[in-house]
Design a protein around this motif. Structure first.
Motif, PDB file in Angstrom:
ATOM      1  N   HIS A 100       0.895  -1.160   0.000  1.00  0.00           N
ATOM      2  CA  HIS A 100       0.000   0.000   0.000  1.00  0.00           C
ATOM      3  C   HIS A 100       0.929   1.204   0.000  1.00  0.00           C
ATOM      4  CE1 HIS A 100      -3.286  -2.767   0.714  1.00  0.00           C
ATOM      5  NE2 HIS A 100      -2.450  -3.386   1.539  1.00  0.00           N
ATOM      6  N   PHE A 101       1.361   1.542  -1.193  1.00  0.00           N
ATOM      7  CA  PHE A 101       2.464   2.483  -1.369  1.00  0.00           C
ATOM      8  C   PHE A 101       2.120   3.881  -0.851  1.00  0.00           C
ATOM      9  CE2 PHE A 101       5.988   3.968  -4.290  1.00  0.00           C
ATOM     10  CZ  PHE A 101       6.927   3.068  -3.827  1.00  0.00           C
ATOM     11  N   VAL A 102       0.894   4.330  -1.137  1.00  0.00           N
ATOM     12  CA  VAL A 102       0.529   5.691  -0.734  1.00  0.00           C
ATOM     13  C   VAL A 102       0.399   5.764   0.787  1.00  0.00           C
ATOM     14  CG1 VAL A 102      -1.079   7.601  -1.052  1.00  0.00           C
ATOM     15  CG2 VAL A 102      -0.639   6.021  -2.953  1.00  0.00           C
ATOM     16  N   SER A 103      -0.310   4.805   1.391  1.00  0.00           N
ATOM     17  CA  SER A 103      -0.422   4.877   2.857  1.00  0.00           C
ATOM     18  C   SER A 103       0.926   4.629   3.515  1.00  0.00           C
ATOM     19  CB  SER A 103      -1.489   3.945   3.417  1.00  0.00           C
ATOM     20  OG  SER A 103      -1.590   2.770   2.700  1.00  0.00           O
ATOM     21  N   GLY A 104       1.751   3.782   2.902  1.00  0.00           N
ATOM     22  CA  GLY A 104       3.097   3.585   3.434  1.00  0.00           C
ATOM     23  C   GLY A 104       3.879   4.884   3.436  1.00  0.00           C
ATOM     24  N   GLY A 105       3.803   5.597   2.332  1.00  0.00           N
ATOM     25  CA  GLY A 105       4.509   6.875   2.231  1.00  0.00           C
ATOM     26  C   GLY A 105       3.960   7.900   3.211  1.00  0.00           C
ATOM     27  N   ASP A 234       0.158  16.154   0.036  1.00  0.00           N
ATOM     28  CA  ASP A 234       0.679  15.168   0.992  1.00  0.00           C
ATOM     29  C   ASP A 234       0.859  13.819   0.295  1.00  0.00           C
ATOM     30  OD1 ASP A 234       0.505  16.976   3.088  1.00  0.00           O
ATOM     31  OD2 ASP A 234      -1.471  16.261   3.767  1.00  0.00           O
ATOM     32  N   ARG A 235      -0.127  13.457  -0.514  1.00  0.00           N
ATOM     33  CA  ARG A 235      -0.085  12.145  -1.179  1.00  0.00           C
ATOM     34  C   ARG A 235       1.006  12.085  -2.238  1.00  0.00           C
ATOM     35  NH1 ARG A 235      -4.586   9.009   0.051  1.00  0.00           N
ATOM     36  NH2 ARG A 235      -5.911  10.159   1.499  1.00  0.00           N
ATOM     37  N   LEU A 236       1.158  13.169  -2.967  1.00  0.00           N
ATOM     38  CA  LEU A 236       2.240  13.198  -3.960  1.00  0.00           C
ATOM     39  C   LEU A 236       3.587  13.057  -3.260  1.00  0.00           C
ATOM     40  CD1 LEU A 236       0.887  16.050  -6.271  1.00  0.00           C
ATOM     41  CD2 LEU A 236       1.228  13.661  -6.941  1.00  0.00           C
ATOM     42  N   ARG A 237       3.735  13.758  -2.158  1.00  0.00           N
ATOM     43  CA  ARG A 237       4.989  13.670  -1.402  1.00  0.00           C
ATOM     44  C   ARG A 237       5.185  12.243  -0.876  1.00  0.00           C
ATOM     45  NH1 ARG A 237       4.305  17.810   1.993  1.00  0.00           N
ATOM     46  NH2 ARG A 237       3.594  16.495   3.704  1.00  0.00           N
ATOM     47  N   ALA A 238       4.073  11.636  -0.450  1.00  0.00           N
ATOM     48  CA  ALA A 238       4.149  10.256   0.061  1.00  0.00           C
ATOM     49  C   ALA A 238       4.649   9.307  -1.024  1.00  0.00           C
ATOM     50  CB  ALA A 238       2.771   9.808   0.565  1.00  0.00           C
ATOM     51  N   ILE A 239       4.164   9.478  -2.249  1.00  0.00           N
ATOM     52  CA  ILE A 239       4.606   8.595  -3.345  1.00  0.00           C
ATOM     53  C   ILE A 239       6.092   8.810  -3.618  1.00  0.00           C
ATOM     54  CG2 ILE A 239       4.333   8.055  -5.808  1.00  0.00           C
ATOM     55  CD1 ILE A 239       1.336   8.777  -5.480  1.00  0.00           C
ATOM     56  N   ARG A 240       6.523  10.070  -3.637  1.00  0.00           N
ATOM     57  CA  ARG A 240       7.950  10.342  -3.876  1.00  0.00           C
ATOM     58  C   ARG A 240       8.819   9.717  -2.788  1.00  0.00           C
ATOM     59  NH1 ARG A 240       6.151  15.898  -4.061  1.00  0.00           N
ATOM     60  NH2 ARG A 240       5.259  16.243  -6.129  1.00  0.00           N
ATOM     61  N   GLU A 245      12.379   5.254  -0.873  1.00  0.00           N
ATOM     62  CA  GLU A 245      12.573   4.167   0.091  1.00  0.00           C
ATOM     63  C   GLU A 245      12.664   2.824  -0.647  1.00  0.00           C
ATOM     64  OE1 GLU A 245      13.255   4.348   3.117  1.00  0.00           O
ATOM     65  OE2 GLU A 245      12.461   2.659   4.254  1.00  0.00           O
ATOM     66  N   ALA A 246      11.823   2.651  -1.651  1.00  0.00           N
ATOM     67  CA  ALA A 246      11.830   1.402  -2.429  1.00  0.00           C
ATOM     68  C   ALA A 246      13.184   1.211  -3.111  1.00  0.00           C
ATOM     69  CB  ALA A 246      10.702   1.412  -3.456  1.00  0.00           C
ATOM     70  N   LEU A 276       9.307   8.741 -10.000  1.00  0.00           N
ATOM     71  CA  LEU A 276       8.751   7.424  -9.686  1.00  0.00           C
ATOM     72  C   LEU A 276       9.769   6.374 -10.117  1.00  0.00           C
ATOM     73  CD1 LEU A 276       6.260   5.852  -8.619  1.00  0.00           C
ATOM     74  CD2 LEU A 276       5.476   5.689 -10.983  1.00  0.00           C
ATOM     75  N   ALA A 277      10.467   5.802  -9.156  1.00  0.00           N
ATOM     76  CA  ALA A 277      11.567   4.881  -9.470  1.00  0.00           C
ATOM     77  C   ALA A 277      11.166   3.425  -9.310  1.00  0.00           C
ATOM     78  CB  ALA A 277      12.776   5.206  -8.611  1.00  0.00           C
ATOM     79  N   VAL A 278       9.866   3.141  -9.438  1.00  0.00           N
ATOM     80  CA  VAL A 278       9.399   1.751  -9.442  1.00  0.00           C
ATOM     81  C   VAL A 278       8.361   1.586 -10.551  1.00  0.00           C
ATOM     82  CG1 VAL A 278       9.727   1.155  -7.002  1.00  0.00           C
ATOM     83  CG2 VAL A 278       7.633   2.335  -7.710  1.00  0.00           C
TER      84      VAL A 278
END
Ligand SMILES: [Zn+2]
Length: 570
Positions: A100-105, A234-240, A245-246, A276-278
């Motif tokens: 859960h990439f967005v909530s993880g971020g 916030d969500r865009l920052r979370a994805i970055r 981290e990935a 986006l590096a994944v």
């Protein structure tokens, strides 16, 4: 000078022809100039049971050759990026089959209780975060385990003591239970009189009838309404942040387990920025009472991303049950310590209807099914869909997510249906904090069938590994280590938890790489280090096959390469 030149040229051409003839197979592409990237002095993993190679070369975003140092050096030119692997393992980039990439971020910005295994540690973390962030209107966190709390659940009073001045809300590590303080309950309007919502429970004190601060499953929605909403920024920052981290952890692909149009657009925005590096394989969250019109909208979304170089939409996510720790997973028989078999979110008929509808449209179905009852209902639904619909051109690869305990009668059905078991081995991290409530709730017999990676492998079931981050840490090495050792990172218990379920290091790594590619219908593009595959590569600091497998965690990620580009270097 003029007269000598042709002679020199002839000599060069003859020499080049001889050399090319010596190089195995004289590869077709070698002549189109130097390659962009070579990795030398590595132990290049070529798949289970195969001899590792020393080196590889990539041109553009693809692997061109795998072979010896000498051959790869020949392909290099002045502009070629040369990476020395210093004898470390060179593996396909890790693929996390369920995150859960967005909530993880987003969670990277909150109290993280995942490594707090005692009540004292939990208290300390929350108190420190609250003190360090006095200007935040809410204190939010996640990752607490059930077992540090007497009776398995915390109370609002315990949180009031830590955060007395403002609302606080902490989500359990599994995401299925929330813990609120009194101020948060008041803001959400949750009182002794509030009825339980469908599919959820507001835990109340049996003596006073007052809410204890615990919200199970859908009852968490009552709190979500008043929580400060993460903004688009916030969500865009979370994805970055999650993407960074990935890369740090060697992940080059993720399967986003449950998302929708708005989140996909944010992934796309970050991709366009180049941040986006994944590669993202997205599973769209199925709606309640999903209609054909909803499914049409899903089809349109899949089409919109069909040509996207990094984002692919191909699956739908169904939430079939809850979790064993909260007695909300659907079991075939009652829990060991409660006269209830848990709860399925769907009737068998409704699940079959939704699965058959999506199967007919060529979607892969990913069903969250933790209890043995939910697993069976899911396999039944997949079977019904296969009977009702002709086989899709690419074949059926439906998935059961988690499958924490499975009835033996269902073991062979995964192979029969080509249904993939999507396991999170690290959810079985055998610390008292993580496993005690789980084993107590279902008792020893069913516990003996927990995360049976080896048994299912022997039954011919395809598997894929994932973390379910932020439920546990994102680090794929933890999943591999757990599958190989069935022990904690500190090596406990020494004999391993259900040690007969341990698998080889090679097979665990394949479940964290090639299997993830198969599970998104991308085995022709990634998941293996071979010519023509995407140059998604991770280089570890050690040769993990030259040391005892239980020392896997000694190796760290040195370099991560996505499509031939270095996205992380230690
Ligand atoms: Zn999940």
């Amino acid at each position: 000078m003029r007269t000598r030149l042709p002679v020199l040229l002839v000599v060069v051409i003859v020499a080049a022809t001889v050399i090319a003839g010596l190089v195995v197979g004289a590869q077709r592409d070698d002549r189109s100039g130097p390659v962009d990237l070579v990795v030398l002095n590595g132990r290049v993993f070529a798949g289970a049971g195969r001899e590792p190679a020393e080196a590889l070369a990539a041109r553009g975003n693809e692997i061109l050759r795998v072979g010896s140092n000498r051959d790869m050096k020949r392909l290099a030119g002045a502009a070629t990026r040369v990476i020395d692997a210093h004898g470390g393992s060179v593996l396909p980039g890790f693929i996390d089959g369920h995150v859960h990439f967005v909530s993880g971020g987003l969670g990277m910005d909150r109290v993280n209780l995942l490594d707090a295994e005692s009540l004292d540690a939990i208290r300390k973390k929350i108190r420190e975060f609250a003190a360090a962030n006095p200007d935040r209107a809410w204190v939010l966190g996640r990752g607490w385990y059930y077992s540090p709390f007497p009776g398995g659940l915390p109370t609002r009073q315990q949180l009031d003591e830590l955060v007395p001045d403002r609302p606080a809300y902490m989500t359990c590590y599994d995401g299925h239970t929330g813990w609120a303080n009194t101020a948060a309950l008041e803001l959400a309007g949750i009182t002794a009189k509030t009825p339980d919502p469908t599919d959820g429970v507001i835990v109340k004190d049996p003596k006073t009838g007052e809410p204890t601060g615990i919200l199970k499953e859908a009852a968490q929605g009552l709190m979500s309404k008043v929580l400060p909403q993460a903004t688009r920024a916030d969500r865009l920052r979370a994805i970055r942040r999650a993407s960074e981290e990935a890369s740090r952890l060697g992940l080059t692909s993720i399967h986003e387990a449950g998302t929708g149009e708005a989140s996909l657009e944010m992934f796309e925005e970050v991709r366009k920025e180049g941040a986006l590096a994944v590669r993202v394989y997205a599973a769209l969250s199925v709606k309640d009472n999903m209609t054909e019109a909803d499914a049409d909208a899903f089809d349109a979304l899949r089409k919109r991303y069909a040509a996207n170089p990094q984002i692919k939409v191909g699956a739908v996510k169904v939430m079939e049950d809850g979790v064993i720790e909260a007695h909300t997973a659907a079991m075939l028989a009652p829990y060991a310590n409660k006269p209830s078999s848990g709860h399925a979110n769907y009737t068998p008929q409704e699940l079959q209807r939704v699965v058959t509808m999506m199967d007919r449209r060529g979607w892969q179905v990913m069903t969250h099914a933790i209890g043995d009852g939910a697993v069976r209902m899911t396999l039944d639904a997949y079977e019904a869909a296969a009977k009702a619909n002709p086989a899709p051109p690419a074949g059926r690869r439906h998935r059961v997510e988690h499958a924490e305990t499975i009835d033996p009668a269902d073991f062979p059905r995964f192979k029969q249906q080509n249904t993939i078991v999507s396991y999170m081995p690290f959810h079985a991290n055998p610390t008292p904090a993580q496993l005690t409530v789980w084993t107590t709730n279902i008792g020893p017999e069913r516990s003996s069938r927990g995360w049976i990676v080896r048994t299912l492998q022997q039954a011919g079931a395809r598997q894929v590994f994932g973390s379910d981050w932020p439920v546990v840490a994102l680090d794929p090495r933890l999943e591999v280590n757990m599958a190989v050792t069935r022990r904690t990172a500190d090596g406990q218990p020494r004999e391993g938890w259900l040690p007969e379920q341990a698998v080889t290091l090679e097979s665990a790594i394949e479940n964290m790489t090639a299997a993830g590619a198969y599970a998104s219908f991308d085995e022709g593009k990634k998941g293996r280090l071979a010519p023509g595959m995407l140059a998604d590569i991770v280089i570890l600091s050690k040769d993990v096959f030259a040391q005892p497998p239980e020392r896997f965690l000694d190796a760290v990620v040195d370099t991560t390469i996505l499509g031939g580009k270095i996205v992380y270097q230690r």
